[in-house]
Design a protein around this motif. Structure first.
Motif, PDB file in Angstrom:
ATOM      1  N   THR A 124      13.431  23.773  48.034  1.00 48.63           N
ATOM      2  CA  THR A 124      13.620  22.444  48.158  1.00 48.63           C
ATOM      3  C   THR A 124      13.844  21.644  49.347  1.00 48.63           C
ATOM      4  OG1 THR A 124      14.818  20.620  46.750  1.00 48.63           O
ATOM      5  CG2 THR A 124      16.160  22.359  47.812  1.00 48.63           C
ATOM      6  N   ASP A 125      13.283  20.260  49.368  1.00 50.09           N
ATOM      7  CA  ASP A 125      13.620  19.150  50.375  1.00 50.09           C
ATOM      8  C   ASP A 125      14.785  18.622  50.092  1.00 50.09           C
ATOM      9  OD1 ASP A 125      12.013  17.984  48.503  1.00 50.09           O
ATOM     10  OD2 ASP A 125      11.263  16.733  50.085  1.00 50.09           O
ATOM     11  N   TRP A 126      15.550  18.563  49.229  1.00 52.17           N
ATOM     12  CA  TRP A 126      16.541  17.690  48.703  1.00 52.17           C
ATOM     13  C   TRP A 126      17.744  18.453  49.360  1.00 52.17           C
ATOM     14  CZ3 TRP A 126      15.440  13.000  47.230  1.00 52.17           C
ATOM     15  CH2 TRP A 126      16.456  12.040  46.503  1.00 52.17           C
ATOM     16  N   ALA A 127      18.468  17.953  50.005  1.00 50.59           N
ATOM     17  CA  ALA A 127      19.716  18.602  50.618  1.00 50.59           C
ATOM     18  C   ALA A 127      20.640  18.733  49.707  1.00 50.59           C
ATOM     19  CB  ALA A 127      20.290  17.921  51.991  1.00 50.59           C
ATOM     20  N   GLU A 128      21.008  18.006  48.899  1.00 47.12           N
ATOM     21  CA  GLU A 128      22.252  17.832  48.062  1.00 47.12           C
ATOM     22  C   GLU A 128      21.939  18.895  46.730  1.00 47.12           C
ATOM     23  OE1 GLU A 128      23.846  17.537  44.187  1.00 47.12           O
ATOM     24  OE2 GLU A 128      22.013  16.837  44.650  1.00 47.12           O
ATOM     25  N   TYR A 129      20.622  19.002  46.422  1.00 44.93           N
ATOM     26  CA  TYR A 129      19.990  19.802  45.363  1.00 44.93           C
ATOM     27  C   TYR A 129      20.059  21.326  45.955  1.00 44.93           C
ATOM     28  CZ  TYR A 129      17.501  21.637  41.450  1.00 44.93           C
ATOM     29  OH  TYR A 129      17.176  22.155  40.394  1.00 44.93           O
ATOM     30  N   ALA A 130      19.777  21.343  47.251  1.00 48.72           N
ATOM     31  CA  ALA A 130      19.848  22.974  47.925  1.00 48.72           C
ATOM     32  C   ALA A 130      21.270  23.239  48.118  1.00 48.72           C
ATOM     33  CB  ALA A 130      19.198  22.646  49.317  1.00 48.72           C
ATOM     34  N   GLU A 131      22.071  22.731  48.147  1.00 51.96           N
ATOM     35  CA  GLU A 131      23.554  23.204  48.107  1.00 51.96           C
ATOM     36  C   GLU A 131      23.942  23.402  46.795  1.00 51.96           C
ATOM     37  OE1 GLU A 131      26.951  24.574  49.733  1.00 51.96           O
ATOM     38  OE2 GLU A 131      25.269  23.779  50.973  1.00 51.96           O
ATOM     39  N   SER A 132      23.683  22.404  45.803  1.00 57.41           N
ATOM     40  CA  SER A 132      24.000  22.875  44.383  1.00 57.41           C
ATOM     41  C   SER A 132      23.165  24.181  43.958  1.00 57.41           C
ATOM     42  CB  SER A 132      23.368  21.815  43.583  1.00 57.41           C
ATOM     43  OG  SER A 132      23.527  22.081  42.306  1.00 57.41           O
ATOM     44  N   MET A 133      21.975  24.337  44.503  1.00 58.04           N
ATOM     45  CA  MET A 133      21.326  25.831  44.237  1.00 58.04           C
ATOM     46  C   MET A 133      21.866  26.954  44.648  1.00 58.04           C
ATOM     47  SD  MET A 133      17.371  24.760  44.869  1.00 58.04           S
ATOM     48  CE  MET A 133      16.097  23.915  43.837  1.00 58.04           C
ATOM     49  N   ARG A 134      22.491  26.716  46.082  1.00 58.08           N
ATOM     50  CA  ARG A 134      23.109  27.891  46.579  1.00 58.08           C
ATOM     51  C   ARG A 134      24.271  28.299  45.747  1.00 58.08           C
ATOM     52  NH1 ARG A 134      26.980  28.939  50.292  1.00 58.08           N
ATOM     53  NH2 ARG A 134      27.894  26.869  50.004  1.00 58.08           N
ATOM     54  N   GLU A 135      25.161  27.069  45.435  1.00 58.20           N
ATOM     55  CA  GLU A 135      26.299  27.607  44.848  1.00 58.20           C
ATOM     56  C   GLU A 135      26.212  28.318  43.478  1.00 58.20           C
ATOM     57  OE1 GLU A 135      28.305  23.797  44.659  1.00 58.20           O
ATOM     58  OE2 GLU A 135      28.895  23.522  46.694  1.00 58.20           O
ATOM     59  N   THR A 136      25.137  27.827  42.919  1.00 59.59           N
ATOM     60  CA  THR A 136      24.752  28.254  41.299  1.00 59.59           C
ATOM     61  C   THR A 136      24.354  29.720  41.729  1.00 59.59           C
ATOM     62  OG1 THR A 136      24.092  26.022  40.601  1.00 59.59           O
ATOM     63  CG2 THR A 136      23.304  28.353  39.485  1.00 59.59           C
ATOM     64  N   LEU A 137      23.532  29.873  42.655  1.00 62.18           N
ATOM     65  CA  LEU A 137      22.856  31.314  42.866  1.00 62.18           C
ATOM     66  C   LEU A 137      23.980  32.196  43.489  1.00 62.18           C
ATOM     67  CD1 LEU A 137      19.193  30.336  44.298  1.00 62.18           C
ATOM     68  CD2 LEU A 137      19.615  31.111  41.992  1.00 62.18           C
TER      69      LEU A 137
END
Length: 209
Positions: free
Chosen positions: A151-164
């Motif tokens: 992703t290129d969306w920083a907030e979504y990237a952090e949310s993805m990382r936490e979820t994974l």
């Protein structure tokens, strides 16, 4: 659609296409491709350029691309014909419905490159990468299989990382964001992000053996 894309959709959909809404039971990948091989699920293939490039460079694996945008489906079918890609099939509809129809452990990899970030808080429930969806995707991965998001969306990237990292059956070999892998082609969305000086985030996790 261009005339070439429209023609490709008309001629090639019966041989290479799968209407997810028409599934009335399990989806058998071997029957879909006509032979067994490791299977990569591409969620949101867009215009299909990245999918076609990866499939061409990786002929020993099958690629099942899921998209809802008809011009993108048609363009990928045109690429399939032009590059003689017999290891690609294209599904139209809800990717999660397709995943539910696939056998557990049937996927070698799942790719979710630049999914819609749904930036407004009230729309976060529509995001692809959230705990219940990740658990479903992981259940269809073979042991050692890969879930690769970008992703290129920083907030979504952090949310993805936490979820994974919260999923107990996924392993993060990079301890955070992964280096950009050379095998992932640059997508249209990535080019836009780079032009706008937005950073790109890759997350690569594996199902525990």
């Amino acid at each position: 659609m261009s005339d070439r894309q429209r023609d490709a959709l008309t001629r090639l959909w019966p041989a290479y296409g799968l209407e997810i809404a028409d599934l009335d039971g399990p989806c058998d990948p071997v029957a879909l491709f006509g032979r067994p091989a490791p299977l990569v699920l591409e969620i949101g293939s867009g215009m299909g350029d990245a999918t076609a490039a990866m499939a061409a460079a990786d002929p020993d694996r099958h690629y099942l691309a899921v998209e809802v945008h008809t011009p993108g489906i048609a363009n990928l079918l045109d690429l399939v014909q032009r590059h003689r890609l017999d290891n690609v099939r294209v599904a139209r509809g809800d990717a999660l419905d397709l995943v539910r129809a696939l056998p557990q452990g049937s996927l070698d990899a799942v790719h979710a490159f630049f999914p819609d970030p749904w930036p407004k808080a009230r729309h976060h429930k529509r995001r692809l990468i959230q705990p219940a969806h990740v658990a479903l995707l992981r259940s269809r991965l073979a042991p050692g299989g890969t879930l690769h998001c970008a992703t290129d969306w920083a907030e979504y990237a952090e949310s993805m990382r936490e979820t994974l990292i919260a999923d107990p059956e996924l392993v993060d070999p990079h301890d955070g964001f992964a280096p950009r892998p050379a095998h992932r082609p640059v997508t249209k969305f990535e080019r836009r992000a780079l032009t706008a000086d937005r950073p790109i985030f890759d997350l690569i996790h594996h199902r525990r053996p």
